[in-house]
Scaffold this motif. Structure first.
Motif, PDB file in Angstrom:
ATOM      1  N   MET A   1      83.177  19.005  -3.888  1.00  0.00           N
ATOM      2  CA  MET A   1      82.467  19.045  -2.917  1.00  0.00           C
ATOM      3  C   MET A   1      83.140  19.086  -1.515  1.00  0.00           C
ATOM      4  SD  MET A   1      79.210  16.688  -1.316  1.00  0.00           S
ATOM      5  CE  MET A   1      79.343  15.415  -2.596  1.00  0.00           C
ATOM      6  N   THR A   2      82.783  20.012  -0.752  1.00  0.00           N
ATOM      7  CA  THR A   2      83.504  20.076   0.605  1.00  0.00           C
ATOM      8  C   THR A   2      82.605  19.430   1.691  1.00  0.00           C
ATOM      9  OG1 THR A   2      84.966  21.903  -0.204  1.00  0.00           O
ATOM     10  CG2 THR A   2      84.718  21.431   2.226  1.00  0.00           C
ATOM     11  N   VAL A   3      83.178  18.755   2.517  1.00  0.00           N
ATOM     12  CA  VAL A   3      82.235  18.048   3.711  1.00  0.00           C
ATOM     13  C   VAL A   3      83.197  18.186   4.790  1.00  0.00           C
ATOM     14  CG1 VAL A   3      82.800  15.460   3.328  1.00  0.00           C
ATOM     15  CG2 VAL A   3      80.658  16.495   4.201  1.00  0.00           C
ATOM     16  N   THR A   4      82.684  18.248   5.862  1.00  0.00           N
ATOM     17  CA  THR A   4      83.406  18.225   7.168  1.00  0.00           C
ATOM     18  C   THR A   4      82.859  17.036   8.153  1.00  0.00           C
ATOM     19  OG1 THR A   4      81.633  19.566   8.471  1.00  0.00           O
ATOM     20  CG2 THR A   4      83.538  20.957   7.253  1.00  0.00           C
ATOM     21  N   ALA A   5      83.527  16.827   9.299  1.00  0.00           N
ATOM     22  CA  ALA A   5      83.160  15.707  10.338  1.00  0.00           C
ATOM     23  C   ALA A   5      81.796  16.150  10.581  1.00  0.00           C
ATOM     24  CB  ALA A   5      84.195  15.702  11.284  1.00  0.00           C
ATOM     25  N   ASP A   6      81.590  17.723  10.898  1.00  0.00           N
ATOM     26  CA  ASP A   6      80.250  17.818  11.499  1.00  0.00           C
ATOM     27  C   ASP A   6      79.103  17.767  10.789  1.00  0.00           C
ATOM     28  OD1 ASP A   6      81.394  18.686  14.177  1.00  0.00           O
ATOM     29  OD2 ASP A   6      81.746  20.807  13.294  1.00  0.00           O
ATOM     30  N   ASP A   7      79.245  17.837   9.423  1.00  0.00           N
ATOM     31  CA  ASP A   7      78.327  17.478   8.337  1.00  0.00           C
ATOM     32  C   ASP A   7      77.958  16.060   8.369  1.00  0.00           C
ATOM     33  OD1 ASP A   7      78.682  20.268   7.424  1.00  0.00           O
ATOM     34  OD2 ASP A   7      79.922  19.639   5.802  1.00  0.00           O
ATOM     35  N   ILE A   8      78.995  15.365   8.434  1.00  0.00           N
ATOM     36  CA  ILE A   8      78.719  13.846   8.586  1.00  0.00           C
ATOM     37  C   ILE A   8      77.844  13.580   9.870  1.00  0.00           C
ATOM     38  CG2 ILE A   8      79.756  11.539   8.868  1.00  0.00           C
ATOM     39  CD1 ILE A   8      82.078  13.017   7.122  1.00  0.00           C
ATOM     40  N   TYR A   9      78.534  14.083  11.045  1.00  0.00           N
ATOM     41  CA  TYR A   9      77.657  13.688  12.312  1.00  0.00           C
ATOM     42  C   TYR A   9      76.166  14.249  12.231  1.00  0.00           C
ATOM     43  CZ  TYR A   9      82.440  13.146  14.227  1.00  0.00           C
ATOM     44  OH  TYR A   9      83.794  12.574  14.173  1.00  0.00           O
ATOM     45  N   ALA A  10      76.067  15.362  11.591  1.00  0.00           N
ATOM     46  CA  ALA A  10      74.622  15.824  11.522  1.00  0.00           C
ATOM     47  C   ALA A  10      73.673  14.858  10.652  1.00  0.00           C
ATOM     48  CB  ALA A  10      74.625  17.390  10.856  1.00  0.00           C
ATOM     49  N   MET A  11      74.370  14.320   9.457  1.00  0.00           N
ATOM     50  CA  MET A  11      73.753  13.543   8.637  1.00  0.00           C
ATOM     51  C   MET A  11      73.434  11.921   9.014  1.00  0.00           C
ATOM     52  SD  MET A  11      74.316  13.764   4.657  1.00  0.00           S
ATOM     53  CE  MET A  11      73.734  12.403   3.427  1.00  0.00           C
ATOM     54  N   ALA A  12      74.563  11.657   9.897  1.00  0.00           N
ATOM     55  CA  ALA A  12      74.687  10.552  10.166  1.00  0.00           C
ATOM     56  C   ALA A  12      75.223  10.299  11.711  1.00  0.00           C
ATOM     57  CB  ALA A  12      75.599   9.504   9.338  1.00  0.00           C
ATOM     58  N   PRO A  13      74.212  10.580  12.752  1.00  0.00           N
ATOM     59  CA  PRO A  13      74.567  10.782  14.147  1.00  0.00           C
ATOM     60  C   PRO A  13      75.096   9.463  14.636  1.00  0.00           C
ATOM     61  CG  PRO A  13      72.307  11.441  13.910  1.00  0.00           C
ATOM     62  CD  PRO A  13      72.842  10.775  12.460  1.00  0.00           C
ATOM     63  N   TYR A  14      74.985   8.308  13.972  1.00  0.00           N
ATOM     64  CA  TYR A  14      75.816   6.957  14.509  1.00  0.00           C
ATOM     65  C   TYR A  14      77.248   7.102  14.631  1.00  0.00           C
ATOM     66  CZ  TYR A  14      77.258   2.073  14.464  1.00  0.00           C
ATOM     67  OH  TYR A  14      77.841   0.924  14.610  1.00  0.00           O
TER      68      TYR A  14
END
Length: 143
Positions: A1-14
């Motif tokens: 699975m590929t994930v980016t920092a932007d994906d993380i920020y969208a899912m966990a804005p904290y």
């Protein structure tokens, strides 16, 4: 699975609000950074423990999710933090690594070092890793 920092920020804005930056994102490990800023400091001039715990929690949750099934959502269920020395300047560097992946949880250890590469904080977490509405799923550590 590929994930980016932007994906993380969208899912966990904290993570973005805290100021976490990601330098490595893989199932083998997640590396993240947090700059020392006065707004995140406490009495004595070090990064607040909550900021360090937040950095470790974000890195550990992402690491656990990357070791789970596609679409898995992480949720920390237990966390133990050992504060060994303060981070008083520069950047805090977190390295999260999976210790064990079970049926629907992962145990992750995250070390945080300062710019001198001194160990400042060690956090061990158990993270629930489940696909919403998917019940229990078997996950395994690659390699």
């Amino acid at each position: 699975m590929t994930v980016t920092a932007d994906d993380i920020y969208a899912m966990a804005p904290y993570a973005r609000t805290l100021g976490v930056r990601f330098t490595a994102l893989s199932a083998e490990g997640v590396d993240a950074e947090l700059d020392f800023v006065p707004e995140l400091s406490t009495a004595g001039g070090g990064l607040h423990g909550g900021a360090l715990m937040g950095l470790a929690d974000v890195a550990s949750a992402v690491c656990a999710a990357l070791n789970g099934p596609a679409g898995a959502v992480p949720a920390t269920t237990t966390s133990t933090t050992h504060f060994l020395r303060p981070v008083r300047e520069g950047t805090a560097y977190a390295k999260a690594r999976v210790l064990r992946v079970g049926r629907d949880t992962a145990v992750v250890e995250c070390d945080i070092e300062d710019e001198r590469h001194l160990l400042c904080t060690r956090v061990t977490q158990t993270v629930s890793v489940r696909v919403p509405g998917g019940g229990n799923v078997t996950a395994s550590v690659p390699g």
